[in-house]
Scaffold this motif. Structure first.
Motif: not given
Ligand SMILES: [Zn+2]
Length: 106
Positions: A72, A79, A81-87, A95, A70
């Protein structure tokens, strides 16, 4: 004087184009195989596409590894793993959504 009739040249050009097109198709099949696209293409040109396609199909298939990660859209960080937003961007109060990127490796 030209010994070729105009229609003869036209026919040869069309036949040649079809021949190359079939050979290119065989090369595409070959590119997914161990033998490779170039070898399949050369085989098709010299020994006719009929032999070429057999040559390509007999060759074992390459192992495809599909990796998904994934990225950004804002900072370009990737990344696994999947995140809802870019950390990384979330720290800065932005966001940003991550876009799915899939790659094929042989
Ligand atoms: Zn980011």
């Amino acid at each position: 004087m030209n010994c070729f009739d105009y229609t003869d040249i036209e026919f040869l050009l069309i036949a040649g184009a079809i021949y190359l097109f079939i050979a290119a198709t065989v090369a595409k099949i070959g590119s997914y195989r161990v033998c490779g696209g170039t070898k399949a293409f050369i085989t098709s040109i010299i020994l006719t596409p009929f032999i070429g396609i057999i040559y390509a199909l007999v060759s074992p298939q390459k192992h495809l590894i599909k990796t998904v990660h994934y990225r950004c859209t804002n900072c370009g960080l990737e990344y696994v793993s999947k995140y809802k937003y870019c950390p990384s961007c979330a720290k800065e109060g932005k966001y940003c959504r991550l876009e799915k990127v899939s790659m094929k490796t042989y």
